[in-house]
Write a protein that holds these residues in place. Structure first.
Motif, short mmCIF file in Angstrom:
data_model
loop_
_atom_site.label_atom_id
_atom_site.label_comp_id
_atom_site.label_asym_id
_atom_site.label_seq_id
_atom_site.Cartn_x
_atom_site.Cartn_y
_atom_site.Cartn_z
N GLN A 184 0.82 -1.20 0.00
CA GLN A 184 0.00 0.00 0.00
C GLN A 184 0.86 1.26 0.00
N ARG A 185 1.94 1.25 0.75
CA ARG A 185 2.84 2.41 0.76
C ARG A 185 3.43 2.65 -0.61
N LEU A 186 3.87 1.60 -1.28
CA LEU A 186 4.46 1.76 -2.62
C LEU A 186 3.41 2.21 -3.63
N ALA A 187 2.20 1.68 -3.51
CA ALA A 187 1.13 2.10 -4.41
C ALA A 187 0.83 3.58 -4.23
N ASP A 188 0.79 4.02 -2.99
CA ASP A 188 0.53 5.44 -2.71
C ASP A 188 1.63 6.33 -3.25
N ALA A 189 2.84 5.79 -3.36
CA ALA A 189 3.98 6.56 -3.87
C ALA A 189 4.05 6.55 -5.40
N GLY A 190 3.14 5.80 -6.04
CA GLY A 190 3.12 5.76 -7.50
C GLY A 190 4.01 4.72 -8.12
N VAL A 191 4.53 3.79 -7.33
CA VAL A 191 5.38 2.72 -7.87
C VAL A 191 4.52 1.84 -8.79
N PRO A 192 4.97 1.57 -10.01
CA PRO A 192 4.12 0.88 -11.00
C PRO A 192 3.72 -0.55 -10.62
N SER A 193 4.58 -1.27 -9.91
CA SER A 193 4.28 -2.67 -9.57
C SER A 193 4.47 -2.87 -8.07
N PRO A 194 3.59 -2.30 -7.24
CA PRO A 194 3.83 -2.26 -5.80
C PRO A 194 3.87 -3.63 -5.14
N ARG A 195 2.98 -4.54 -5.53
CA ARG A 195 2.97 -5.84 -4.88
C ARG A 195 4.23 -6.63 -5.21
N PHE A 196 4.57 -6.66 -6.48
CA PHE A 196 5.78 -7.38 -6.88
C PHE A 196 7.00 -6.83 -6.16
N ASP A 197 7.15 -5.51 -6.15
CA ASP A 197 8.33 -4.91 -5.55
C ASP A 197 8.38 -5.16 -4.04
N ALA A 198 7.22 -5.09 -3.38
CA ALA A 198 7.19 -5.34 -1.93
C ALA A 198 7.62 -6.77 -1.64
N GLU A 199 7.16 -7.72 -2.44
CA GLU A 199 7.54 -9.11 -2.23
C GLU A 199 9.01 -9.35 -2.59
N GLU A 200 9.46 -8.75 -3.69
CA GLU A 200 10.85 -8.94 -4.11
C GLU A 200 11.81 -8.39 -3.06
N LEU A 201 11.49 -7.26 -2.49
CA LEU A 201 12.35 -6.67 -1.45
C LEU A 201 12.31 -7.50 -0.17
N ALA A 202 11.15 -8.06 0.15
CA ALA A 202 11.07 -8.94 1.32
C ALA A 202 11.93 -10.18 1.11
#
Length: 288
Positions: free
Chosen positions: A13-31
């Motif tokens: 949700q934080r990444l989506a609010d920041a305008g990141v194009p693929s927030p779920r993928f990026d959140a999982e990849e960083l985890a």
């Protein structure tokens, strides 16, 4: 839901609010990166093993630092490449360009095809061609000191390093000092800079603020480097050899016209990517 998956949901949700194009993928990849597991194994991370550094990397991505700069790696076709500041991060759309080139090389009746990758950056295209066309010999050209160093690192780590020659130089003047190579190549390929200088403000922050300008912008109309590549390809390709050049989706009606019949080209055409957008142009050197 375990603690890590709950935090991934919050991070998404934080990444989506920041305008990141693929927030779920990026959140999982960083985890997965922080916890040293694969994305499909996140549910196996025990609550007591949650690493608070996860929120540090999420903050960096929230500020639109490229995912690949944070993890230090980029995936391209079957490759895992090292990337970071100073080198263009390879994009998925370029995989379609390389796929076309691989098919073209396989269709040629050539035992050891000769290839030039102009503006090689991280070496992604050169390495993919060497890996997937096993008897090819690839020459990769890069001007930037920083990008050249990243390409050197990736090529040296590859099992195909002996079939790749990395040269530091200007792609629009490649091999002018080696006349014996003129007319010797089967394929010239490039993902060059192609963004018009006038469109700087419209470029995504990940590219505009982190990719090197040299890899992005190319004159007022974005076509300066592509015109230079046309001249180099005309000099390097054998009769019947092909050139493939990536371009912006707004340039699909323009780039094929650079490869004019009166300049010795045939079959100039544009091609669409998996999203049905004009993405790259190809042409064949005329057989006289």
């Amino acid at each position: 839901m375990n603690l890590l998956l709950a935090e991934v949901a919050r991070a998404t949700q934080r990444l989506a609010d920041a305008g990141v194009p693929s927030p779920r993928f990026d959140a999982e990849e960083l985890a997965a990166y922080v916890h040293d597991v694969k994305r499909g194994e996140l549910h196996n991370v025990r609550d007591g093993d949650f690493d608070a550094r996860y929120w540090e990397v999420i903050s960096r991505r929230e500020a639109r630092e490229p995912l690949q700069h944070i993890t230090g790696r980029a995936f391209f076709r079957y490759l895992e490449l090292q990337v970071g500041p100073g080198v263009f991060v390879p994009r998925p759309e370029t995989e379609s360009v390389v796929g076309w080139a691989i098919d073209a090389l396989r269709d040629m009746d050539v035992a050891e095809p000769m290839v030039v990758d102009l503006c090689t950056g991280s070496g992604a295209i050169a390495l993919a061609l060497a890996q997937e066309v096993p008897r090819s010999r690839v020459h990769a050209v890069e001007l930037s000191d920083d990008a050249y160093a990243w390409a050197r690192r990736n090529i040296d780590a590859s099992p195909d390093t002996s079939r790749i020659e990395l040269i530091q130089g200007d792609a629009t003047r490649a091999f002018e000092d080696r006349p014996e190579l003129s007319g010797q190549f089967d394929l010239v390929i490039s993902n060059p800079p192609y963004i018009p200088l006038t469109e700087w403000e419209y470029v995504a922050p990940e590219a505009r603020d982190h990719d090197p300008e040299m890899a992005l912008f190319s004159g007022e109309d974005g076509l300066h480097t592509i015109r230079g590549i046309e001249r180099v390809a005309a000099r390097l390709l054998r009769p019947g050899g092909v050139v493939v050049v990536e371009h912006a989706d707004t340039q699909g009606g323009v780039v094929p016209w650079i490869f004019r019949e009166e300049a010795g080209w045939t079959d100039a055409a544009d091609h669409r990517d998996l999203n049905n957008r004009p993405r790259f142009a190809t042409a064949r050197r005329a057989v006289l």
